[in-house]
Design an enzyme around this catalytic site. Structure first.
Site, PDB file in Angstrom:
ATOM      1  CG  ASP A 247      23.889 114.081 105.230  1.00  0.00           C
ATOM      2  OD1 ASP A 247      24.558 114.899 104.576  1.00  0.00           O
ATOM      3  OD2 ASP A 247      24.231 113.645 106.340  1.00  0.00           O
TER       4      ASP A 247
ATOM      5  CE  LYS B 286      20.504 120.486 102.788  1.00  0.00           C
ATOM      6  NZ  LYS B 286      20.496 119.361 103.711  1.00  0.00           N
TER       7      LYS B 286
ATOM      8  N   GLY C 123      28.196 119.046 101.674  1.00  0.00           N
ATOM      9  CA  GLY C 123      28.788 118.488 100.456  1.00  0.00           C
ATOM     10  C   GLY C 123      27.704 117.913  99.593  1.00  0.00           C
ATOM     11  CG  HIS C 124      26.018 119.876  96.896  1.00  0.00           C
ATOM     12  ND1 HIS C 124      25.619 120.787  97.853  1.00  0.00           N
ATOM     13  CD2 HIS C 124      26.747 120.553  96.010  1.00  0.00           C
ATOM     14  CE1 HIS C 124      26.111 121.959  97.528  1.00  0.00           C
ATOM     15  NE2 HIS C 124      26.787 121.848  96.416  1.00  0.00           N
TER      16      HIS C 124
ATOM     17  CD  GLN D  91      25.391 122.439 107.520  1.00  0.00           C
ATOM     18  OE1 GLN D  91      24.986 123.590 107.571  1.00  0.00           O
ATOM     19  NE2 GLN D  91      26.446 122.102 106.833  1.00  0.00           N
TER      20      GLN D  91
HETATM   21  P1  IMP Z   1      30.226 120.932 112.117  1.00  0.00           P
HETATM   22  O1  IMP Z   1      29.195 121.639 111.315  1.00  0.00           O
HETATM   23  O2  IMP Z   1      31.370 120.391 111.303  1.00  0.00           O
HETATM   24  O3  IMP Z   1      30.695 121.746 113.301  1.00  0.00           O
HETATM   25  O4  IMP Z   1      29.530 119.630 112.750  1.00  0.00           O
HETATM   26  C1  IMP Z   1      28.511 119.712 113.740  1.00  0.00           C
HETATM   27  C2  IMP Z   1      27.477 118.610 113.564  1.00  0.00           C
HETATM   28  O5  IMP Z   1      26.755 118.845 112.356  1.00  0.00           O
HETATM   29  C3  IMP Z   1      28.057 117.212 113.426  1.00  0.00           C
HETATM   30  O6  IMP Z   1      27.148 116.291 113.995  1.00  0.00           O
HETATM   31  C4  IMP Z   1      28.127 116.988 111.914  1.00  0.00           C
HETATM   32  O7  IMP Z   1      28.085 115.621 111.576  1.00  0.00           O
HETATM   33  C5  IMP Z   1      26.860 117.704 111.501  1.00  0.00           C
HETATM   34  N1  IMP Z   1      26.912 118.197 110.115  1.00  0.00           N
HETATM   35  C6  IMP Z   1      27.521 119.307 109.661  1.00  0.00           C
HETATM   36  N2  IMP Z   1      27.334 119.452 108.341  1.00  0.00           N
HETATM   37  C7  IMP Z   1      26.557 118.431 107.951  1.00  0.00           C
HETATM   38  C8  IMP Z   1      25.978 118.054 106.691  1.00  0.00           C
HETATM   39  O8  IMP Z   1      26.132 118.702 105.651  1.00  0.00           O
HETATM   40  N3  IMP Z   1      25.232 116.915 106.717  1.00  0.00           N
HETATM   41  C9  IMP Z   1      25.001 116.201 107.840  1.00  0.00           C
HETATM   42  N4  IMP Z   1      25.513 116.517 109.028  1.00  0.00           N
HETATM   43  C10 IMP Z   1      26.281 117.620 109.079  1.00  0.00           C
END
Ligand code: IMP
Length: 424
Positions: A13, A16, A40-41, A221
């Site tokens: 977040d 990007k 997500g953007h 991420q």
């Molecule tokens: P998962 O990717 O849904 O398995 O989540 C694992 C961890 O990564 C959690 O702490 C989520 O909040 C974090 N996470 C996954 N995708 C994002 C993103 O795009 N932005 C911020 N945190 C993310």
């Protein structure tokens, strides 16, 4: 210079989307190399808000080709919807898109298991998009891939095997086994808009490179969520760092020319896990309000805190950052002083970078620096910034030994100060 990797330098977040959007103007190919609909953007086009989770941020531009690499996990429902949005806007002409046949498919069993685990005793705070279980299937070599959408009989057979693999987990949780026939019917019906775009993304990128076309590899991420180099187990399940840009796209490490790391001027994190500079109470709330820190995918309020230089040093090393894009500098305006974490103390020892294990035990060592006031969103050069804001940027460059090439002072594309060439 033909290939530029964009990675998050913190916990995701970092903004990007805006930076990729800026770079897209100079790109011929934009490829996502990892993650799935956990990312997500939000894009604003002509006053209308569009949120994409799978297709690159470049999808709403007319020019660069959009590619989804082998390292991704694709939810066919989300992808079909996004292709529909692109198509409705006339943004899906022949040749616009390539979807890796090797990318794995996120299916209902993955959502089910993600939910079961998150309801258990040690939740990660995932996005509940089935990401972890899908990557688990990939590593177990029993996953279904995008290419399987071409072959309904093969899809059904693989799906049946896959579901049997999950049976013990699902039954132990007292949940109902998903019906393979229902899944096959629903997902094979989604194949039609996806199959024409299937291809070999690695091969396409090599050809593009040889033709001198400019490639942006768009990370999702952030470094601290990387499966190997992040705050395990509170991480996502993929390689989100620059190395993952190669394995997840098929482009070779020697063909990457530059790596830009995106960092906010402060720090945020969503989900569970250590966060040394987190601000609790009113200070954190004020930062959340000022920065509009709510997740694009889940709407969850983000945890907020001061800038963490050890995290940025780690990101600089593990990604080989050639420059930094510093975002949301405007959000820090109006504070008399700012705290910056310059190092940690762990067991009485000072550390400049995060420990591989034990981040939850570190004590941040802060330096107080002067803040600045006033609206800085109109600044278009460093000279137009208050001296304290300029010093803040210079302090980061010195501490991390990486130059800042892009400085974002507002959400709008125009609210940007260019300090260097990110491709260099
Ligand atoms: P998962 O990717 O849904 O398995 O989540 C694992 C961890 O990564 C959690 O702490 C989520 O909040 C974090 N996470 C996954 N995708 C994002 C993103 O795009 N932005 C911020 N945190 C993310």
């Amino acid at each position: 210079m033909t290939a530029l990797v964009v990675v998050g330098a913190q916990w995701g977040d970092e903004g990007k989307g805006k930076v990729v959007d800026l770079l897209t103007a100079e790109a011929d190919e934009v490829v996502r190399f990892g993650g799935g609909a956990n990312a997500g953007h939000t894009l604003v086009v002509g006053g209308e808000k569009v949120v994409f989770h799978l297709v690159p941020s470049a999808a709403l531009h007319s020019r660069p080709r959009c590619l989804l690499g082998a390292g991704m996990v694709i939810d066919p429902k989300v992808l079909a919807k996004e292709l529909e949005v692109m198509s409705a806007r006339g943004l899906l002409p022949e040749g616009r898109m390539v979807i890796s046949e090797n990318a794995h498919l996120v299916l209902p069993q993955h959502f089910l298991v993600d939910g079961i685990r998150e309801a258990g005793p040690n939740p990660i705070g995932t996005t509940k998009r089935g990401i972890g279980p899908c990557y688990q299937d990939r590593a177990a070599r029993r996953g279904l891939r995008a290419g399987d959408l071409r072959d309904p009989d093969g899809f059904r057979a693989k799906l049946a095997d896959n579901l049997e693999g999950w049976r013990p987990v699902i039954e132990a949780a007292g949940a109902e086994m998903p019906d393979p026939e229902a899944i096959a019917a629903e997902y094979l019906a989604l194949a039609a808009p996806i199959v024409p775009w299937l291809g070999d993304v690695g091969d396409e990128l090599h050809r593009a490179r040889e033709a001198g076309r400019r490639i942006v590899l768009e990370g999702a991420q952030g470094t601290m969520l990387d499966i190997d180099h992040g705050t395990y187990p509170f991480v996502t399940s993929s390689s989100v760092t620059a190395g993952g840009a190669c394995t997840g796209s098929g482009l070779a490490p020697t063909h990457i020319d530059a790596v830009i790391g995106i960092s906010k001027a402060y720090t945020t994190r969503v989900g569970e896990g250590p966060f040394p500079t987190e601000l609790h109470g009113e200070q954190g709330e004020a930062l959340r309000r000022a920065g509009g820190e709510y997740g694009a995918t889940t709407g969850r309020p983000r945890r907020c805190g001061w800038l963490d230089l050890p995290v940025l040093r780690h990101a600089a090393r593990v990604n080989g950052l050639t420059s930094i894009a510093l975002t949301k500098l405007d959000v820090l305006s109006g504070q008399e002083t700012l705290e910056v974490c310059v190092a940690y103390e762990l067991d009485g020892v000072r550390r400049d970078t995060p420990p591989a294990i034990g981040l939850e035990r570190v004590k941040p060592i802060y330096e107080t620096v002067p803040g600045w006031s006033g609206d800085i969103t109109g600044a278009r050069s460093l000279d137009e910034l208050p001296a304290a804001a300029r010093d803040y940027v210079r302090m980061i460059e010195e501490a991390v030994s990486v130059p800042v090439s892009i400085l974002s002072v507002g959400a709008d594309r125009a609210e940007t100060i260019t300090l260097g060439d990110p491709w260099a």
